[in-house]
Every structure is written in structure tokens, then in C-alpha cells.
Enzyme design. Structure first.
Site, PDB file in Angstrom:
ATOM      1  CG  HIS A 323      -0.174  -0.058   2.709  1.00  0.00           C
ATOM      2  ND1 HIS A 323      -0.001   1.110   3.144  1.00  0.00           N
ATOM      3  CD2 HIS A 323       0.007  -0.957   3.337  1.00  0.00           C
ATOM      4  CE1 HIS A 323       0.584   0.857   4.502  1.00  0.00           C
ATOM      5  NE2 HIS A 323       0.809  -0.319   4.370  1.00  0.00           N
ATOM      6  CB  CYS A 342       1.038  -4.445   5.204  1.00  0.00           C
ATOM      7  SG  CYS A 342      -0.236  -5.539   5.780  1.00  0.00           S
TER       8      CYS A 342
END
Length: 423
Positions: A323, A342
Site C-alpha cells: 500500500h 504489510c
């Protein structure tokens, strides 16, 4: 046999130079370079053993070429190790351009043995432009800022014994062998965790490289193989249970307005119609982490959203994804191990444009236009793109160009390679 002869002579030079200084060291070095038979390897020596060899190339980390170069590097490092290795660089003064100090001598020796400093630079106690360029080359190979200053971290990297580096190369050869000769896809993405770097590969070459932020030691980014199948523009962020328990609850105890200030709303799972008022929760109750950990904490899209403009999805059992981030300054850090597992991607919109290239209706202009609306929009890729999270701390992009990274998660088998933990 030219390569082995070169390294044998280089190693012999280290052994001789380690007990000599000044004019005597310079004389010994010159004798080595003028040794009988030099004509057989002179040109090879200059091409492999100088800063002219490109450190950053378009060669993918998973490729037969990488595998071959690592095998060659192992052979070369075996010769260096058998010949006495490289000298330690003393931490006496700050070494940088313009410094004249006896410790520059061992620095020159160290850089010559590893192929970062050309033999024509000679031996002296002066940190000149040759040494400056060599240090920058060394730093680039080790994922450090190429500022030419031998600071604490550069010094630690330099003083890792060649025997340890040899072990690291052998360990990573096994990891590379499982992937380098496999067909990974016409287009694919590789996240190399210890390098905190992303490669977008197409047609057997790296077409984009992105700096990344990966998982901290306590919340490690997993190794996985998947396929990127969805891009969410202006995503909602759903806080994982671990972050709710470890981060959000303590923050709410300190600042009861934290959720409101960060546009985070609370719901029961499966019910987005009825928002739960944070003021109805006793955040200091010891049972609260267990209670709220089962609720849904969802952050609205926007500039302060934890994923900023885009989220890159791919099926996996670890609930991780790639992201954007509103904290762009993190990409400038030396140690980019800051996430909860992440992967944050610098210049992520370039990667998204590449991923959506074959998906009708989603070029750069339409992507940027959708971001400006502030409305969440999922986009499914017409053709999913293979995605590989890997852990490679040593590899090679060419003859004499060997890359090393900090073994941040301690998987290489030697505490000497966990340099971050030692600082």
C-alpha cells in the site's frame, strides 16, 4: 582460472600488507601487481576489480544470471578467505574525503580486496577521490546511503569477516536455487524483505524498482507466493486485531479523541450501519483489549488514511498487502523495518499504473482522477500478476559485484549478520 589467480594474488596482498605500512606496503603491493604472469589477467583484473562495474542493473534477483554470479562469488570469496581475508578497518577517526590518517591504509587494503578500489589508486594514508568513490561503491552494494563517509554502520559492514560473508552467500544460494530457474511469469513483482526493496520484472529485466517499508522484527513480513488481483483506490483501512490491542487501546488511554482525530470508526463485524461510540467503552478496563479486539476498526479514505491513496491486494493466509502511506519520510530512513507486516511502497502509483496496464479503463489519468474524488473504488486486474515475498540477504549482479544486506530477522545463522540489533 584467471579469476582464481586474481583473488589468490589479492589475498596474498592482504597478508603481506597487514604487516607493512607506508612505502614498504606500497612496494609490496607493486610487487604483487607486477608478479610473473600478470599479462594473462591484467585486463580481466581491471574490468572486474574496479568501480566501473555497474552495481545497480536491470538484472532480476530471481534469474539464472544471478544464480551463476552468486556461484562465482562463492568461488572468489573462498579464495579470499583461504588467502587470509581482508583487514579490519580501525575506528580511530571519522574517515571521509580529505582525511589523512594511518587508518586510511587498512581502509584502502580492505576496499582493494573486495574489488571496490582499483589497484591504480595506490597505497597512502590519504582519503582521496579514489577512496571516496570506492567507499560509495561499497555502500551501494550494502544498501547504505552512498555518502562516502565511513560512519558506524559502514564500518560494521566492512569489518564482517570474509568467512561470514562466504557463509551468507552459501545460505542465500540455496534460497535462490528454489526460484531462479523457475518460470515466475511474463510480468511479476518481487518484494525482497531484508533489502526493503521491490522489483517489477517484465521480459526478464527489472523495469521498476521501489523502496519499501517492511515488517519490524516483532511483526515480520512473511515469505509468500501469490498473485496481485485487485487494486483499491482510496481504500478504507481495517485495523488488524494485533494493532487494535497493541497500539490503538494504549493510544485511546492517553488521548480519548485519538479515533475521531484519525477518522477511525468502530463497528460490529458485518454491521456497518450502526457505529459504536468510542465513549461507550472503558478503555482502561483490563478486559477492553479482548473485547474491542473482536470489533471492526475502520478508517475512512483520505490523506491521513494508513494506506493513503491505494492498496494492492493478493490472496494470502497472512492478511498482508502492499500500500501507499502518508508517512513518506520513512522511505528516507536507513532501517526501513517499521510496519506491522504489510509492505509500504514508495512511488506506489507508478507500480499501480504498471499493474493495471492491461486492465481497460485504468490508465494513469483515470487513476489520478479517481484518487481526487476521495471515494473508494476497487479495481480487479484483467490478468493477475504473480507476486513473491522473499528473503535474500546476499546476491550478485555481475562479476565482482556482490550485494549484502542486514539479516534483520536473523535467518542466516550468524549473529554477526544482525548488524542492526548490535547498534
Amino acid at each position: 582460472m584467471q579469476i582464481k589467480r586474481r583473488h589468490l594474488l589479492a589475498g596474498a596482498g592482504v597478508m603481506a600488507l597487514s604487516s607493512a605500512t607506508g612505502a614498504k606496503a606500497d612496494q609490496i603491493l607493486q610487487q604483487i601487481f607486477n608478479t610473473h604472469g600478470r599479462s594473462a589477467w591484467n585486463d580481466q583484473f581491471d574490468s572486474h576489480y574496479s568501480g566501473d562495474q555497474k552495481v545497480i542493473t536491470t538484472q532480476p534477483i530471481f534469474s539464472p544470471a544471478t544464480l551463476s554470479y552468486v556461484q562465482q562469488a562463492i568461488s572468489n570469496y573462498e579464495m579470499i578467505n583461504a588467502s587470509g581475508g581482508w583487514p579490519n578497518v580501525p575506528a580511530t577517526v571519522k574517515l571521509e574525503l580529505g582525511v589523512v590518517d594511518p587508518s586510511v591504509g587498512p581502509l584502502r587494503q580492505r576496499l582493494m580486496v573486495s574489488g571496490d578500489l582499483d589497484r591504480n589508486a595506490g597505497m597512502s594514508n590519504a582519503f582521496d577521490s579514489y577512496v571516496d568513490a570506492a567507499v560509495k561503491r561499497f555502500q551501494t552494494r550494502h544498501g547504505l546511503p552512498a555518502d562516502g563517509v565511513v560512519g558506524e554502520y559502514t564500518l560494521k559492514m566492512m569489518n564482517v569477516p570474509v568467512s561470514t560473508r562466504l557463509m551468507q552467500l552459501r545460505t542465500n544460494l540455496v534460497r535462490l536455487e528454489t526460484m531462479a530457474n523457475s518460470f515466475l511469469g511474463d510480468r511479476y513483482v518481487v518484494v525482497n524483505i531484508p533489502a526493503a526493496e521491490i522489483e517489477a520484472v517484465e521480459g526478464g529485466r527489472v523495469v521498476q524498482r521501489h523502496t519499501a517499508i517492511v515488517g519490524k522484527v516483532s511483526r515480520q513480513t512473511p515469505i509468500l507466493n501469490s498473485k496481485i488481483n485487485e487494486i483499491i483506490i482510496n481504500p478504507y483501512w481495517n485495523a488488524p486485531e494485533s494493532i487494535i490491542r497493541k497500539d490503538i487501546v494504549p493510544l485511546m488511554q492517553k488521548n480519548p479523541n485519538y479515533l475521531a482525530e484519525n477518522a477511525i470508526r468502530i463497528y460490529n463485524h458485518g454491521d456497518l450501519e450502526n457505529e459504536i461510540d468510542p465513549r461507550s467503552i472503558d478503555w482502561h478496563d483490563p478486559a477492553t483489549p479482548d473485547y474491542v479486539g473482536k470489533l471492526r476498526f475502520r478508517q475512512d479514505p483520505g490523506k491521513i488514511n494508513a494506506m493513503a491513496s491505494v492498496k494492492i491486494n493478493f490472496p494470502n493466509a497472512h492478511a498482508v498487502y502492499m500500500h501507499d502511506t502518508p508517512q513518506q519520510g520513512l522511505f528516507n530512513q536507513l532501517m526501513r523495518f517499521e510496519s506491522s507486516g504489510c509492505v509500504r511502497v514508495q512511488n506506489v502509483r507508478d507500480l499501480v499504473v504498471w499493474l493495471l496496464r492491461d486492465t481497460p479503463g485504468w490508465d494513469r489519468r483515470s487513476i489520478e482522477a479517481q484518487i481526487k474524488t476521495g471515494e473508494s473504488e476497487p479495481v480487479h486486474l484483467s490478468e493477475p500478476v504473480p507476486n513473491y515475498f522473499t528473503y535474500i540477504t546476499a546476491w550478485s549482479t555481475g562479476n565482482g559485484v556482490v550485494h549484502f544486506r542486514d539479516d534483520i530477522y536473523g535467518r542466516d545463522g550468524s549473529s554477526d549478520l544482525q548488524l542492526t540489533s548490535a547498534m
